[in-house]
Design an enzyme around this catalytic site. Structure first.
Site, PDB file in Angstrom:
ATOM      1  N   HIS A 152     -41.421  13.589   3.064  1.00 28.03           N
ATOM      2  CA  HIS A 152     -41.161  14.611   4.082  1.00 28.03           C
ATOM      3  C   HIS A 152     -39.803  15.306   3.911  1.00 28.03           C
ATOM      4  O   HIS A 152     -39.765  16.535   3.778  1.00 28.03           O
ATOM      5  CB  HIS A 152     -41.324  14.024   5.482  1.00 28.03           C
ATOM      6  CG  HIS A 152     -40.987  14.978   6.579  1.00 28.03           C
ATOM      7  ND1 HIS A 152     -41.656  16.168   6.767  1.00 28.03           N
ATOM      8  CD2 HIS A 152     -40.013  14.936   7.520  1.00 28.03           C
ATOM      9  CE1 HIS A 152     -41.127  16.810   7.791  1.00 28.03           C
ATOM     10  NE2 HIS A 152     -40.125  16.081   8.264  1.00 28.03           N
TER      11      HIS A 152
ATOM     12  N   GLU B  70     -31.845  10.163  13.434  1.00 22.54           N
ATOM     13  CA  GLU B  70     -32.889   9.839  14.409  1.00 22.54           C
ATOM     14  C   GLU B  70     -33.682   8.583  14.033  1.00 22.54           C
ATOM     15  O   GLU B  70     -34.040   7.790  14.897  1.00 22.54           O
ATOM     16  CB  GLU B  70     -33.842  11.032  14.516  1.00 22.54           C
ATOM     17  CG  GLU B  70     -34.931  10.877  15.535  1.00 22.54           C
ATOM     18  CD  GLU B  70     -35.771  12.137  15.639  1.00 22.54           C
ATOM     19  OE1 GLU B  70     -37.000  11.994  15.766  1.00 22.54           O
ATOM     20  OE2 GLU B  70     -35.213  13.253  15.594  1.00 22.54           O
ATOM     21  N   ASP B  71     -33.961   8.406  12.746  1.00 21.33           N
ATOM     22  CA  ASP B  71     -34.921   7.375  12.330  1.00 21.33           C
ATOM     23  C   ASP B  71     -34.349   6.227  11.508  1.00 21.33           C
ATOM     24  O   ASP B  71     -35.100   5.375  11.032  1.00 21.33           O
ATOM     25  CB  ASP B  71     -36.054   8.026  11.529  1.00 21.33           C
ATOM     26  CG  ASP B  71     -36.916   8.937  12.385  1.00 21.33           C
ATOM     27  OD1 ASP B  71     -36.929   8.772  13.618  1.00 21.33           O
ATOM     28  OD2 ASP B  71     -37.572   9.827  11.821  1.00 21.33           O
TER      29      ASP B  71
ATOM     30  N   ASP C  50     -39.284  21.937   8.695  1.00 25.34           N
ATOM     31  CA  ASP C  50     -39.750  20.615   9.144  1.00 25.34           C
ATOM     32  C   ASP C  50     -41.126  20.723   9.800  1.00 25.34           C
ATOM     33  O   ASP C  50     -42.051  19.970   9.470  1.00 25.34           O
ATOM     34  CB  ASP C  50     -38.711  20.048  10.125  1.00 25.34           C
ATOM     35  CG  ASP C  50     -39.132  18.768  10.806  1.00 25.34           C
ATOM     36  OD1 ASP C  50     -39.743  17.903  10.157  1.00 25.34           O
ATOM     37  OD2 ASP C  50     -38.822  18.621  12.011  1.00 25.34           O
TER      38      ASP C  50
ATOM     39  N   HIS D  27     -32.285  15.498   7.644  1.00 25.45           N
ATOM     40  CA  HIS D  27     -32.540  15.855   9.045  1.00 25.45           C
ATOM     41  C   HIS D  27     -33.071  14.725   9.917  1.00 25.45           C
ATOM     42  O   HIS D  27     -32.861  14.734  11.122  1.00 25.45           O
ATOM     43  CB  HIS D  27     -33.453  17.083   9.143  1.00 25.45           C
ATOM     44  CG  HIS D  27     -34.894  16.823   8.899  1.00 25.45           C
ATOM     45  ND1 HIS D  27     -35.441  16.785   7.631  1.00 25.45           N
ATOM     46  CD2 HIS D  27     -35.900  16.585   9.764  1.00 25.45           C
ATOM     47  CE1 HIS D  27     -36.737  16.542   7.740  1.00 25.45           C
ATOM     48  NE2 HIS D  27     -37.041  16.409   9.015  1.00 25.45           N
ATOM     49  N   ASP D  28     -33.728  13.734   9.355  1.00 22.81           N
ATOM     50  CA  ASP D  28     -34.271  12.632  10.163  1.00 22.81           C
ATOM     51  C   ASP D  28     -33.466  11.338  10.054  1.00 22.81           C
ATOM     52  O   ASP D  28     -33.833  10.329  10.657  1.00 22.81           O
ATOM     53  CB  ASP D  28     -35.720  12.347   9.760  1.00 22.81           C
ATOM     54  CG  ASP D  28     -36.708  13.318  10.383  1.00 22.81           C
ATOM     55  OD1 ASP D  28     -36.408  13.885  11.452  1.00 22.81           O
ATOM     56  OD2 ASP D  28     -37.794  13.502   9.797  1.00 22.81           O
TER      57      ASP D  28
END
Length: 185
Positions: free
Chosen positions: A33, A61-62, A119, A57-58
């Site tokens: 991704h 958050e992850d 995204d 970008h993630d």
């Protein structure tokens, strides 16, 4: 945009941080991704910070990666772009996280919206491919019903359309995917 030492560093960082994670819809390694988001962005931007933030970008958050770590390794601007795309913690409900994200997205920079659009484009491509491959079972893997997920993408699309700098081709691709998914689900 060419492969730069900073992009290589971001690829290595994201690959390490997302190691062992899988995509919900298709079970592919998660790293597919962020790499796909970066490739989409390379069609629309020569801004290295935008590409770096697309790859990362993630991560906040992850994974256990923090905004401070992003800032220390990639600079304030990349950290700010990544933060613009970071949802509230999962202790909040799905709806609360999405409502907050949408409200914040409206006030972000064009660059943050561009990363978000890349995204969402890749997420929709993946969702459609998973549905075509696994049928209804693919939808069971997501953390919200299909109609709620599509609502969220449609709300993002409305925000992208208000951004005069947003590439029309990117917006059009998102619209076509949303229509395809709606007609198949």
């Amino acid at each position: 945009m060419k492969l730069t030492p900073n992009i290589t560093k971001a690829i290595n960082t994201a690959a390490t941080l997302h190691d062992g994670q899988e995509r919900k819809g298709d079970g592919l390694p998660y790293i597919v991704h962020p790499f796909s988001v970066a490739l989409i962005l390379m069609d629309y931007s020569e801004d290295e910070d935008v590409i770096l933030a697309g790859i990362l970008h993630d991560t906040v958050e992850d994974t256990g990666y923090t905004k401070e770590q992003v800032k220390g390794e990639f600079g304030e601007r990349v950290a700010s772009l990544v933060t613009d795309l970071t949802e509230l913690p999962k202790t909040y409900s799905w709806q609360e996280r999405k409502d907050h994200y949408l409200k914040h997205l409206e006030s972000t920079s064009h660059e943050s919206k561009l990363i978000c659009a890349a995204d969402k484009l890749h997420n929709l491509q993946s969702m459609l491919a998973a549905f075509r491959k696994f049928g209804e079972k693919a939808l069971e893997r997501f953390n919200a019903p299909a109609d709620k997920k599509l609502w969220f993408y449609e709300e993002c699309l409305k925000i992208f359309k208000k951004d005069e700098k947003m590439p029309k081709e990117l917006v059009s691709q998102i619209e076509v995917l949303l229509e395809s998914i709606r007609s198949e689900i």
